[in-house]
Write a protein that holds these residues in place. Structure first.
Motif, PDB file in Angstrom:
ATOM      1  N   LYS A 121       0.828  -1.210   0.000  1.00  0.00           N
ATOM      2  CA  LYS A 121       0.000   0.000   0.000  1.00  0.00           C
ATOM      3  C   LYS A 121       0.860   1.257   0.000  1.00  0.00           C
ATOM      4  O   LYS A 121       1.821   1.374   0.757  1.00  0.00           O
ATOM      5  N   THR A 122       0.491   2.208  -0.858  1.00  0.00           N
ATOM      6  CA  THR A 122       1.318   3.400  -1.050  1.00  0.00           C
ATOM      7  C   THR A 122       0.588   4.674  -0.660  1.00  0.00           C
ATOM      8  O   THR A 122      -0.628   4.682  -0.439  1.00  0.00           O
ATOM      9  N   GLU A 123       1.343   5.763  -0.628  1.00  0.00           N
ATOM     10  CA  GLU A 123       0.787   7.090  -0.403  1.00  0.00           C
ATOM     11  C   GLU A 123       1.626   8.102  -1.166  1.00  0.00           C
ATOM     12  O   GLU A 123       2.821   7.888  -1.407  1.00  0.00           O
ATOM     13  N   ILE A 124       0.986   9.194  -1.581  1.00  0.00           N
ATOM     14  CA  ILE A 124       1.698  10.292  -2.237  1.00  0.00           C
ATOM     15  C   ILE A 124       2.284  11.188  -1.156  1.00  0.00           C
ATOM     16  O   ILE A 124       1.567  11.640  -0.256  1.00  0.00           O
ATOM     17  N   VAL A 125       3.582  11.472  -1.255  1.00  0.00           N
ATOM     18  CA  VAL A 125       4.235  12.266  -0.212  1.00  0.00           C
ATOM     19  C   VAL A 125       4.814  13.583  -0.718  1.00  0.00           C
ATOM     20  O   VAL A 125       5.203  14.436   0.084  1.00  0.00           O
ATOM     21  N   SER A 126       4.882  13.773  -2.028  1.00  0.00           N
ATOM     22  CA  SER A 126       5.385  15.045  -2.554  1.00  0.00           C
ATOM     23  C   SER A 126       5.063  15.158  -4.033  1.00  0.00           C
ATOM     24  O   SER A 126       4.724  14.175  -4.693  1.00  0.00           O
ATOM     25  N   ASP A 334       0.879  14.627   3.525  1.00  0.00           N
ATOM     26  CA  ASP A 334       1.952  15.623   3.484  1.00  0.00           C
ATOM     27  C   ASP A 334       2.668  15.809   4.820  1.00  0.00           C
ATOM     28  O   ASP A 334       3.544  16.676   4.941  1.00  0.00           O
ATOM     29  N   ASP A 335       2.346  15.005   5.827  1.00  0.00           N
ATOM     30  CA  ASP A 335       3.020  15.144   7.122  1.00  0.00           C
ATOM     31  C   ASP A 335       4.535  14.967   7.020  1.00  0.00           C
ATOM     32  O   ASP A 335       5.290  15.760   7.614  1.00  0.00           O
ATOM     33  N   PRO A 336       5.036  13.949   6.289  1.00  0.00           N
ATOM     34  CA  PRO A 336       6.499  13.815   6.180  1.00  0.00           C
ATOM     35  C   PRO A 336       7.155  15.042   5.548  1.00  0.00           C
ATOM     36  O   PRO A 336       8.230  15.473   5.984  1.00  0.00           O
ATOM     37  N   VAL A 340       9.932  17.825   7.071  1.00  0.00           N
ATOM     38  CA  VAL A 340      11.175  18.179   6.389  1.00  0.00           C
ATOM     39  C   VAL A 340      11.274  19.692   6.198  1.00  0.00           C
ATOM     40  O   VAL A 340      12.345  20.288   6.378  1.00  0.00           O
ATOM     41  N   PHE A 341      10.171  20.328   5.842  1.00  0.00           N
ATOM     42  CA  PHE A 341      10.164  21.787   5.709  1.00  0.00           C
ATOM     43  C   PHE A 341      10.524  22.440   7.044  1.00  0.00           C
ATOM     44  O   PHE A 341      11.309  23.394   7.095  1.00  0.00           O
ATOM     45  N   ALA A 342       9.937  21.928   8.119  1.00  0.00           N
ATOM     46  CA  ALA A 342      10.208  22.493   9.443  1.00  0.00           C
ATOM     47  C   ALA A 342      11.679  22.350   9.805  1.00  0.00           C
ATOM     48  O   ALA A 342      12.272  23.252  10.410  1.00  0.00           O
ATOM     49  N   ALA A 343      12.283  21.219   9.422  1.00  0.00           N
ATOM     50  CA  ALA A 343      13.703  21.000   9.712  1.00  0.00           C
ATOM     51  C   ALA A 343      14.580  22.004   8.975  1.00  0.00           C
ATOM     52  O   ALA A 343      15.701  22.298   9.407  1.00  0.00           O
ATOM     53  N   ARG A 344      14.069  22.546   7.859  1.00  0.00           N
ATOM     54  CA  ARG A 344      14.803  23.555   7.094  1.00  0.00           C
ATOM     55  C   ARG A 344      14.382  24.972   7.478  1.00  0.00           C
ATOM     56  O   ARG A 344      14.803  25.931   6.836  1.00  0.00           O
ATOM     57  N   TYR A 348       5.840  25.617   5.373  1.00  0.00           N
ATOM     58  CA  TYR A 348       5.195  24.729   4.403  1.00  0.00           C
ATOM     59  C   TYR A 348       3.862  25.297   3.924  1.00  0.00           C
ATOM     60  O   TYR A 348       3.560  25.269   2.725  1.00  0.00           O
ATOM     61  N   THR A 349       3.067  25.822   4.838  1.00  0.00           N
ATOM     62  CA  THR A 349       1.749  26.331   4.465  1.00  0.00           C
ATOM     63  C   THR A 349       1.864  27.467   3.458  1.00  0.00           C
ATOM     64  O   THR A 349       1.118  27.526   2.473  1.00  0.00           O
ATOM     65  N   ALA A 350       2.813  28.369   3.682  1.00  0.00           N
ATOM     66  CA  ALA A 350       3.007  29.483   2.749  1.00  0.00           C
ATOM     67  C   ALA A 350       3.447  28.966   1.383  1.00  0.00           C
ATOM     68  O   ALA A 350       2.978  29.446   0.339  1.00  0.00           O
TER      69      ALA A 350
END
Length: 462
Positions: A121-126, A334-336, A340-344, A348-350
Protein backbone atom coordinates in the motif's frame (compact mmCIF):
# COMPACT_ATOMS: atom_id res chain seq x y z
CA UNK A 1 34.81 15.17 -7.13
CA UNK A 2 35.64 11.53 -7.87
CA UNK A 3 37.12 11.12 -4.39
CA UNK A 4 33.97 12.63 -2.85
CA UNK A 5 31.76 10.24 -4.84
CA UNK A 6 33.91 7.30 -3.85
CA UNK A 7 33.69 8.31 -0.18
CA UNK A 8 29.90 8.41 -0.35
CA UNK A 9 29.84 5.07 -2.10
CA UNK A 10 32.06 3.53 0.56
CA UNK A 11 29.51 4.48 3.22
CA UNK A 12 26.22 3.96 1.41
CA UNK A 13 27.31 0.81 -0.39
CA UNK A 14 29.77 -0.41 2.21
CA UNK A 15 29.04 -4.11 2.03
CA UNK A 16 28.88 -4.20 -1.76
CA UNK A 17 32.65 -3.94 -1.84
CA UNK A 18 33.02 -7.19 0.08
CA UNK A 19 30.28 -9.26 -1.58
CA UNK A 20 30.15 -7.97 -5.13
CA UNK A 21 28.29 -10.92 -6.59
CA UNK A 22 25.26 -10.96 -4.30
CA UNK A 23 21.96 -9.21 -4.86
CA UNK A 24 20.94 -6.06 -3.02
CA UNK A 25 18.25 -7.99 -1.16
CA UNK A 26 20.58 -10.74 0.06
CA UNK A 27 23.21 -8.11 0.80
CA UNK A 28 20.82 -6.27 3.09
CA UNK A 29 19.52 -9.40 4.77
CA UNK A 30 22.95 -10.84 5.52
CA UNK A 31 24.70 -7.66 6.57
CA UNK A 32 22.08 -5.52 8.28
CA UNK A 33 22.23 -2.90 5.52
CA UNK A 34 18.97 -1.03 4.88
CA UNK A 35 17.91 -1.47 1.26
CA UNK A 36 16.52 1.57 -0.58
CA UNK A 37 15.09 0.83 -4.04
CA UNK A 38 14.05 3.84 -6.11
CA UNK A 39 11.94 3.58 -9.26
CA UNK A 40 12.16 6.55 -11.63
CA UNK A 41 11.81 7.60 -15.27
CA UNK A 42 14.95 9.25 -16.60
CA UNK A 43 13.25 10.63 -19.72
CA UNK A 44 10.14 11.92 -17.93
CA UNK A 45 11.98 15.10 -17.17
CA UNK A 46 9.51 16.79 -14.85
CA UNK A 47 10.27 14.02 -12.34
CA UNK A 48 14.01 14.75 -12.39
CA UNK A 49 14.05 16.16 -8.85
CA UNK A 50 13.07 12.69 -7.61
CA UNK A 51 14.98 10.79 -10.27
CA UNK A 52 17.53 11.79 -12.90
CA UNK A 53 18.88 14.98 -11.33
CA UNK A 54 18.59 13.60 -7.81
CA UNK A 55 20.61 10.55 -8.78
CA UNK A 56 23.20 12.42 -10.85
CA UNK A 57 23.93 14.86 -8.03
CA UNK A 58 24.12 12.17 -5.34
CA UNK A 59 21.85 14.11 -3.00
CA UNK A 60 20.14 11.04 -1.53
CA UNK A 61 23.39 9.17 -0.97
CA UNK A 62 24.81 12.24 0.75
CA UNK A 63 21.80 12.52 3.07
CA UNK A 64 21.96 8.82 3.92
CA UNK A 65 25.71 9.06 4.51
CA UNK A 66 25.00 11.76 7.10
CA UNK A 67 22.68 9.33 8.89
CA UNK A 68 25.37 6.64 8.74
CA UNK A 69 27.85 9.03 10.33
CA UNK A 70 25.43 9.79 13.16
CA UNK A 71 23.99 6.33 13.80
CA UNK A 72 26.24 3.75 12.17
CA UNK A 73 23.34 2.38 10.10
CA UNK A 74 24.37 1.64 6.52
CA UNK A 75 22.20 1.99 3.43
CA UNK A 76 22.32 0.43 -0.02
CA UNK A 77 20.58 2.45 -2.75
CA UNK A 78 19.51 0.95 -6.05
CA UNK A 79 18.02 3.03 -8.87
CA UNK A 80 15.68 1.40 -11.39
CA UNK A 81 14.89 3.33 -14.58
CA UNK A 82 11.63 2.79 -16.50
CA UNK A 83 9.87 4.36 -19.48
CA UNK A 84 6.50 4.82 -17.75
CA UNK A 85 4.95 4.59 -14.31
CA UNK A 86 3.19 1.25 -14.90
CA UNK A 87 6.22 -1.01 -14.32
CA UNK A 88 7.14 0.98 -11.22
CA UNK A 89 3.67 0.26 -9.84
CA UNK A 90 4.07 -3.44 -10.70
CA UNK A 91 7.33 -3.57 -8.77
CA UNK A 92 5.84 -1.71 -5.81
CA UNK A 93 2.93 -4.14 -5.81
CA UNK A 94 5.51 -6.93 -5.64
CA UNK A 95 7.20 -5.04 -2.75
CA UNK A 96 10.40 -4.68 -4.79
CA UNK A 97 10.44 -0.87 -5.10
CA UNK A 98 10.18 1.33 -2.03
CA UNK A 99 9.87 4.84 -3.48
CA UNK A 100 8.76 5.78 -6.99
CA UNK A 101 7.96 8.84 -9.09
CA UNK A 102 5.31 9.05 -11.81
CA UNK A 103 2.47 11.12 -13.26
CA UNK A 104 -0.97 11.88 -11.89
CA UNK A 105 -2.93 9.08 -13.55
CA UNK A 106 -0.24 6.46 -12.85
CA UNK A 107 -0.06 7.57 -9.20
CA UNK A 108 -3.79 7.04 -8.80
CA UNK A 109 -3.57 3.64 -10.47
CA UNK A 110 -0.66 2.88 -8.15
CA UNK A 111 -2.76 3.72 -5.10
CA UNK A 112 -5.74 1.77 -6.39
CA UNK A 113 -3.77 -1.39 -7.17
CA UNK A 114 -1.65 -1.46 -4.02
CA UNK A 115 -4.29 -0.56 -1.42
CA UNK A 116 -5.42 -4.16 -0.79
CA UNK A 117 -1.92 -5.31 0.23
CA UNK A 118 -0.73 -3.82 3.55
CA UNK A 119 2.93 -4.31 2.59
CA UNK A 120 2.50 -2.76 -0.85
CA UNK A 121 0.00 0.00 0.00
CA UNK A 122 1.32 3.40 -1.05
CA UNK A 123 0.79 7.09 -0.40
CA UNK A 124 1.70 10.29 -2.24
CA UNK A 125 4.24 12.27 -0.21
CA UNK A 126 5.39 15.05 -2.55
CA UNK A 127 5.07 16.65 -5.97
CA UNK A 128 7.99 16.83 -8.37
CA UNK A 129 6.58 19.20 -10.98
CA UNK A 130 3.24 20.40 -12.30
CA UNK A 131 1.59 22.65 -14.84
CA UNK A 132 -1.57 24.44 -13.66
CA UNK A 133 -3.20 24.22 -17.11
CA UNK A 134 -2.10 20.75 -18.23
CA UNK A 135 0.64 21.64 -20.72
CA UNK A 136 2.83 18.67 -19.75
CA UNK A 137 0.84 16.36 -22.05
CA UNK A 138 0.41 16.89 -25.78
CA UNK A 139 -0.74 15.27 -29.02
CA UNK A 140 1.56 15.36 -32.03
CA UNK A 141 1.20 14.28 -35.66
CA UNK A 142 3.65 13.82 -38.53
CA UNK A 143 5.09 17.05 -39.96
CA UNK A 144 3.20 16.57 -43.24
CA UNK A 145 -0.09 15.55 -41.61
CA UNK A 146 -3.13 17.42 -42.95
CA UNK A 147 -4.64 17.44 -39.45
CA UNK A 148 -4.95 20.90 -37.91
CA UNK A 149 -7.29 20.15 -34.99
CA UNK A 150 -7.85 17.21 -32.68
CA UNK A 151 -11.16 16.57 -34.45
CA UNK A 152 -9.24 15.73 -37.61
CA UNK A 153 -8.03 12.54 -35.91
CA UNK A 154 -11.56 11.07 -35.87
CA UNK A 155 -11.46 7.71 -37.63
CA UNK A 156 -7.69 7.33 -37.18
CA UNK A 157 -5.29 5.48 -34.89
CA UNK A 158 -3.52 7.31 -32.07
CA UNK A 159 -0.72 5.85 -29.97
CA UNK A 160 -0.74 6.35 -26.20
CA UNK A 161 0.42 4.53 -23.09
CA UNK A 162 -2.91 3.49 -21.58
CA UNK A 163 -3.22 4.69 -18.00
CA UNK A 164 -0.52 7.32 -18.43
CA UNK A 165 -0.92 11.08 -18.06
CA UNK A 166 -0.66 11.44 -21.84
CA UNK A 167 -3.47 8.96 -22.35
CA UNK A 168 -5.61 10.70 -19.75
CA UNK A 169 -5.22 14.00 -21.57
CA UNK A 170 -6.27 12.38 -24.85
CA UNK A 171 -9.35 10.76 -23.31
CA UNK A 172 -10.46 14.01 -21.71
CA UNK A 173 -9.78 16.11 -24.79
CA UNK A 174 -11.72 13.75 -27.06
CA UNK A 175 -14.59 13.65 -24.59
CA UNK A 176 -14.72 17.43 -24.23
CA UNK A 177 -14.61 17.91 -27.99
CA UNK A 178 -17.26 15.28 -28.66
CA UNK A 179 -14.80 13.47 -30.92
CA UNK A 180 -15.41 9.77 -31.57
CA UNK A 181 -13.95 7.08 -33.76
CA UNK A 182 -10.37 7.39 -32.51
CA UNK A 183 -8.69 4.02 -32.01
CA UNK A 184 -6.12 4.16 -29.22
CA UNK A 185 -3.14 1.81 -29.55
CA UNK A 186 -1.55 1.01 -26.20
CA UNK A 187 2.18 1.49 -26.79
CA UNK A 188 5.28 2.52 -24.90
CA UNK A 189 6.41 6.06 -25.86
CA UNK A 190 9.36 5.00 -28.01
CA UNK A 191 7.25 2.38 -29.83
CA UNK A 192 4.57 4.97 -30.44
CA UNK A 193 7.14 7.42 -31.79
CA UNK A 194 8.33 4.81 -34.28
CA UNK A 195 4.73 3.98 -35.21
CA UNK A 196 4.03 7.65 -35.90
CA UNK A 197 7.12 8.00 -38.06
CA UNK A 198 6.27 4.87 -40.08
CA UNK A 199 2.63 5.88 -40.55
CA UNK A 200 1.17 3.00 -38.51
CA UNK A 201 -0.61 5.60 -36.37
CA UNK A 202 -1.74 9.09 -37.27
CA UNK A 203 -1.18 10.68 -33.86
CA UNK A 204 0.78 10.26 -30.65
CA UNK A 205 -0.44 11.43 -27.23
CA UNK A 206 2.31 11.42 -24.65
CA UNK A 207 3.79 13.10 -21.61
CA UNK A 208 7.01 15.11 -21.44
CA UNK A 209 9.51 15.04 -22.95
CA UNK A 210 8.27 13.02 -25.94
CA UNK A 211 6.18 15.68 -27.75
CA UNK A 212 8.91 18.32 -27.50
CA UNK A 213 11.61 15.82 -28.44
CA UNK A 214 9.84 14.68 -31.62
CA UNK A 215 9.05 18.25 -32.66
CA UNK A 216 12.65 19.30 -31.97
CA UNK A 217 13.86 16.41 -34.15
CA UNK A 218 11.50 17.49 -36.95
CA UNK A 219 9.70 14.16 -36.67
CA UNK A 220 6.39 15.69 -35.59
CA UNK A 221 4.38 18.86 -35.23
CA UNK A 222 2.20 19.80 -32.30
CA UNK A 223 -1.52 19.32 -32.89
CA UNK A 224 -3.01 19.69 -29.41
CA UNK A 225 -1.63 21.32 -26.27
CA UNK A 226 -2.99 19.78 -23.06
CA UNK A 227 -3.20 23.30 -21.64
CA UNK A 228 -6.41 23.72 -23.66
CA UNK A 229 -8.09 21.55 -21.01
CA UNK A 230 -7.07 24.10 -18.36
CA UNK A 231 -6.76 21.30 -15.80
CA UNK A 232 -3.63 20.82 -13.68
CA UNK A 233 -1.35 17.93 -14.56
CA UNK A 234 1.34 16.80 -12.19
CA UNK A 235 3.97 14.24 -11.29
CA UNK A 236 4.88 13.18 -7.81
CA UNK A 237 6.41 10.69 -5.41
CA UNK A 238 4.77 7.61 -3.91
CA UNK A 239 6.17 5.46 -1.12
CA UNK A 240 5.14 2.11 0.31
CA UNK A 241 3.58 2.89 3.69
CA UNK A 242 5.06 -0.19 5.34
CA UNK A 243 8.53 0.87 4.20
CA UNK A 244 8.03 4.46 5.33
CA UNK A 245 6.86 3.22 8.72
CA UNK A 246 9.85 0.92 9.15
CA UNK A 247 12.40 3.42 7.78
CA UNK A 248 11.01 6.90 8.35
CA UNK A 249 14.55 8.28 8.33
CA UNK A 250 14.98 7.09 4.72
CA UNK A 251 11.81 8.85 3.59
CA UNK A 252 12.92 12.02 5.39
CA UNK A 253 16.33 11.78 3.72
CA UNK A 254 14.69 11.28 0.33
CA UNK A 255 12.44 14.31 0.75
CA UNK A 256 15.38 16.41 1.94
CA UNK A 257 17.33 15.27 -1.11
CA UNK A 258 14.38 16.08 -3.37
CA UNK A 259 14.31 19.59 -1.93
CA UNK A 260 18.07 19.84 -2.57
CA UNK A 261 17.48 18.91 -6.22
CA UNK A 262 14.48 21.24 -6.52
CA UNK A 263 16.42 24.20 -5.14
CA UNK A 264 19.33 23.47 -7.49
CA UNK A 265 17.07 23.25 -10.55
CA UNK A 266 15.20 26.46 -9.75
CA UNK A 267 18.44 28.32 -8.97
CA UNK A 268 20.47 26.98 -11.91
CA UNK A 269 18.01 25.71 -14.54
CA UNK A 270 20.44 25.71 -17.47
CA UNK A 271 23.08 23.79 -15.52
CA UNK A 272 20.42 21.38 -14.27
CA UNK A 273 19.29 20.84 -17.87
CA UNK A 274 22.87 20.01 -18.87
CA UNK A 275 23.16 17.42 -16.10
CA UNK A 276 19.79 15.86 -16.92
CA UNK A 277 20.58 15.80 -20.64
CA UNK A 278 23.87 14.04 -20.00
CA UNK A 279 22.25 11.47 -17.72
CA UNK A 280 19.12 10.83 -19.81
CA UNK A 281 20.48 11.09 -23.34
CA UNK A 282 17.93 13.78 -24.22
CA UNK A 283 19.06 16.95 -26.04
CA UNK A 284 19.73 19.74 -23.56
CA UNK A 285 17.56 22.07 -25.65
CA UNK A 286 14.56 19.77 -25.08
CA UNK A 287 15.23 19.38 -21.37
CA UNK A 288 15.51 23.14 -21.01
CA UNK A 289 12.25 23.65 -22.92
CA UNK A 290 10.33 21.94 -20.13
CA UNK A 291 12.60 22.56 -17.14
CA UNK A 292 13.67 26.12 -17.91
CA UNK A 293 12.10 29.32 -16.51
CA UNK A 294 8.38 29.47 -17.17
CA UNK A 295 8.19 25.76 -17.94
CA UNK A 296 7.29 23.09 -15.40
CA UNK A 297 6.66 24.42 -11.87
CA UNK A 298 9.08 22.48 -9.69
CA UNK A 299 7.44 22.75 -6.28
CA UNK A 300 7.27 19.82 -3.85
CA UNK A 301 4.18 20.93 -1.93
CA UNK A 302 0.86 19.09 -2.15
CA UNK A 303 -1.40 21.97 -3.13
CA UNK A 304 -5.20 21.77 -2.71
CA UNK A 305 -5.67 22.50 -6.43
CA UNK A 306 -3.49 19.51 -7.33
CA UNK A 307 -5.32 17.21 -4.93
CA UNK A 308 -8.62 18.37 -6.43
CA UNK A 309 -7.21 17.60 -9.88
CA UNK A 310 -6.39 14.06 -8.75
CA UNK A 311 -9.94 13.62 -7.49
CA UNK A 312 -11.31 14.78 -10.83
CA UNK A 313 -9.13 12.22 -12.63
CA UNK A 314 -10.82 9.25 -10.95
CA UNK A 315 -13.95 9.07 -13.18
CA UNK A 316 -11.77 8.93 -16.29
CA UNK A 317 -9.64 6.15 -14.85
CA UNK A 318 -12.79 4.18 -14.07
CA UNK A 319 -13.92 4.67 -17.65
CA UNK A 320 -10.78 3.19 -19.21
CA UNK A 321 -10.31 0.07 -17.13
CA UNK A 322 -10.28 -1.79 -13.85
CA UNK A 323 -9.89 0.89 -11.19
CA UNK A 324 -10.87 0.21 -7.59
CA UNK A 325 -12.29 3.12 -5.62
CA UNK A 326 -9.57 5.13 -3.93
CA UNK A 327 -9.83 7.62 -1.08
CA UNK A 328 -7.70 10.32 -2.69
CA UNK A 329 -7.66 12.51 0.42
CA UNK A 330 -6.33 9.59 2.45
CA UNK A 331 -3.89 8.63 -0.32
CA UNK A 332 -2.22 12.05 -0.10
CA UNK A 333 -0.06 12.44 3.01
CA UNK A 334 1.95 15.62 3.48
CA UNK A 335 3.02 15.14 7.12
CA UNK A 336 6.50 13.82 6.18
CA UNK A 337 7.07 16.79 3.87
CA UNK A 338 5.84 19.23 6.50
CA UNK A 339 8.38 17.78 8.92
CA UNK A 340 11.18 18.18 6.39
CA UNK A 341 10.16 21.79 5.71
CA UNK A 342 10.21 22.49 9.44
CA UNK A 343 13.70 21.00 9.71
CA UNK A 344 14.80 23.56 7.09
CA UNK A 345 12.99 26.35 8.92
CA UNK A 346 10.66 26.81 5.95
CA UNK A 347 6.96 27.66 6.07
CA UNK A 348 5.20 24.73 4.40
CA UNK A 349 1.75 26.33 4.47
CA UNK A 350 3.01 29.48 2.75
CA UNK A 351 4.81 27.41 0.12
CA UNK A 352 1.73 25.26 -0.46
CA UNK A 353 -0.46 28.33 -0.93
CA UNK A 354 1.92 29.91 -3.46
CA UNK A 355 0.65 29.60 -7.03
CA UNK A 356 3.44 31.20 -9.07
CA UNK A 357 6.16 29.25 -10.83
CA UNK A 358 9.33 29.35 -8.68
CA UNK A 359 11.40 29.87 -11.83
CA UNK A 360 10.41 32.59 -14.29
CA UNK A 361 12.11 35.00 -16.67
CA UNK A 362 12.40 38.67 -15.82
CA UNK A 363 9.56 40.83 -17.06
CA UNK A 364 6.01 39.94 -18.04
CA UNK A 365 5.72 36.11 -17.92
CA UNK A 366 3.11 36.24 -20.68
CA UNK A 367 5.65 37.82 -23.04
CA UNK A 368 9.20 37.24 -21.77
CA UNK A 369 11.21 35.10 -24.18
CA UNK A 370 14.64 33.51 -24.06
CA UNK A 371 17.54 33.32 -26.49
CA UNK A 372 20.36 30.78 -26.26
CA UNK A 373 23.25 31.48 -28.60
CA UNK A 374 25.60 28.75 -29.71
CA UNK A 375 28.78 28.59 -27.65
CA UNK A 376 27.28 30.50 -24.74
CA UNK A 377 26.95 29.12 -21.22
CA UNK A 378 24.13 31.54 -20.46
CA UNK A 379 20.87 32.60 -22.07
CA UNK A 380 19.46 36.06 -22.73
CA UNK A 381 16.05 37.22 -21.57
CA UNK A 382 14.15 39.23 -24.18
CA UNK A 383 11.11 41.34 -23.31
CA UNK A 384 8.70 39.87 -25.87
CA UNK A 385 8.50 37.59 -28.93
CA UNK A 386 8.76 40.48 -31.40
CA UNK A 387 12.02 41.63 -29.82
CA UNK A 388 13.21 38.02 -29.77
CA UNK A 389 12.81 37.79 -33.54
CA UNK A 390 14.86 40.98 -33.92
CA UNK A 391 17.56 39.59 -31.60
CA UNK A 392 17.73 36.41 -33.67
CA UNK A 393 18.04 38.44 -36.87
CA UNK A 394 20.84 40.50 -35.35
CA UNK A 395 22.70 37.43 -34.12
CA UNK A 396 22.44 35.76 -37.52
CA UNK A 397 23.62 38.94 -39.25
CA UNK A 398 26.78 38.79 -37.13
CA UNK A 399 27.36 35.13 -37.95
CA UNK A 400 26.24 33.81 -34.57
CA UNK A 401 24.23 30.60 -34.61
CA UNK A 402 21.14 30.32 -32.44
CA UNK A 403 21.17 27.15 -30.37
CA UNK A 404 17.58 27.54 -29.16
CA UNK A 405 14.96 30.20 -28.59
CA UNK A 406 11.88 29.90 -26.40
CA UNK A 407 8.60 31.82 -26.41
CA UNK A 408 5.35 31.64 -24.41
CA UNK A 409 2.29 30.62 -26.41
CA UNK A 410 0.18 33.76 -26.78
CA UNK A 411 -3.09 32.07 -25.85
CA UNK A 412 -2.09 29.40 -23.32
CA UNK A 413 1.27 30.56 -21.99
CA UNK A 414 2.98 27.25 -22.75
CA UNK A 415 6.75 27.56 -23.20
CA UNK A 416 7.67 26.44 -26.72
CA UNK A 417 10.40 26.52 -29.36
CA UNK A 418 10.31 29.77 -31.32
CA UNK A 419 11.29 28.07 -34.58
CA UNK A 420 8.58 25.41 -34.18
CA UNK A 421 5.82 27.88 -33.35
CA UNK A 422 3.07 29.10 -35.66
CA UNK A 423 3.28 32.88 -35.90
CA UNK A 424 0.74 35.64 -36.39
CA UNK A 425 1.49 39.22 -37.38
CA UNK A 426 -0.91 41.80 -36.02
CA UNK A 427 0.26 45.28 -36.90
CA UNK A 428 3.90 45.73 -35.87
CA UNK A 429 3.78 42.85 -33.38
CA UNK A 430 4.33 39.13 -33.82
CA UNK A 431 2.59 36.50 -31.72
CA UNK A 432 3.67 32.85 -31.36
CA UNK A 433 1.36 29.86 -30.91
CA UNK A 434 2.37 26.27 -30.33
CA UNK A 435 -0.46 24.93 -32.53
CA UNK A 436 -1.94 26.07 -35.82
CA UNK A 437 -5.39 25.85 -34.27
CA UNK A 438 -4.33 28.40 -31.65
CA UNK A 439 -3.01 30.77 -34.31
CA UNK A 440 -6.26 30.49 -36.25
CA UNK A 441 -8.34 31.17 -33.16
CA UNK A 442 -6.41 34.41 -32.82
CA UNK A 443 -6.72 35.50 -36.45
CA UNK A 444 -10.44 34.73 -36.48
CA UNK A 445 -10.91 37.25 -33.68
CA UNK A 446 -8.44 39.85 -34.96
CA UNK A 447 -9.29 41.11 -38.47
CA UNK A 448 -6.20 42.21 -40.35
CA UNK A 449 -3.87 39.77 -38.60
CA UNK A 450 -2.17 37.09 -40.69
CA UNK A 451 -0.69 33.63 -40.14
CA UNK A 452 2.90 32.91 -41.09
CA UNK A 453 5.69 30.48 -40.40
CA UNK A 454 8.81 31.17 -38.37
CA UNK A 455 10.99 32.16 -41.32
CA UNK A 456 8.37 34.60 -42.57
CA UNK A 457 8.05 36.14 -39.11
CA UNK A 458 11.82 36.34 -38.81
CA UNK A 459 12.10 38.06 -42.16
CA UNK A 460 9.45 40.61 -41.33
CA UNK A 461 10.65 41.58 -37.86
CA UNK A 462 12.61 44.67 -38.84
Amino acid sequence: MKRHTAWLASIVFAVAATVSSCSLESLSESSGVVSVVIGYQSKTINTVTAGTLLRAQGYLEHRLADITTRTGTKYAVRWQDYDTGAPITAQMLAEKIDIGSMGDYPMLINGSKTQANPLAKTEIVSITGYNPKGALNMVVVKPDSPATTLGDLAGTKVSASVGSAGHGTLVRALDRGGISGVQVLNQQPQIGASALESGQVQGLSQFVAWPGLLVYQNKAKLLYDGAELNLPTLHGVVVRRSYASAHSEVLAAFLQAQLDATDFLNDKPLEAARIVAQASGLPQEVVYLYNGPGGTSFDTTLKPSLIDALKSDVPYLKSIGDFADLDVAGFVQDDPLRTVFAARDRDYTAARNATTNPSVLRGDPALASELWLDGSDATQTVANPTDLLRAIRDASAHGTKVRAAYVPDTELGTRWFADKAFWVQDGPKYYPFDTLAGARRYTSGHPGSSEMNYQQALGGSV
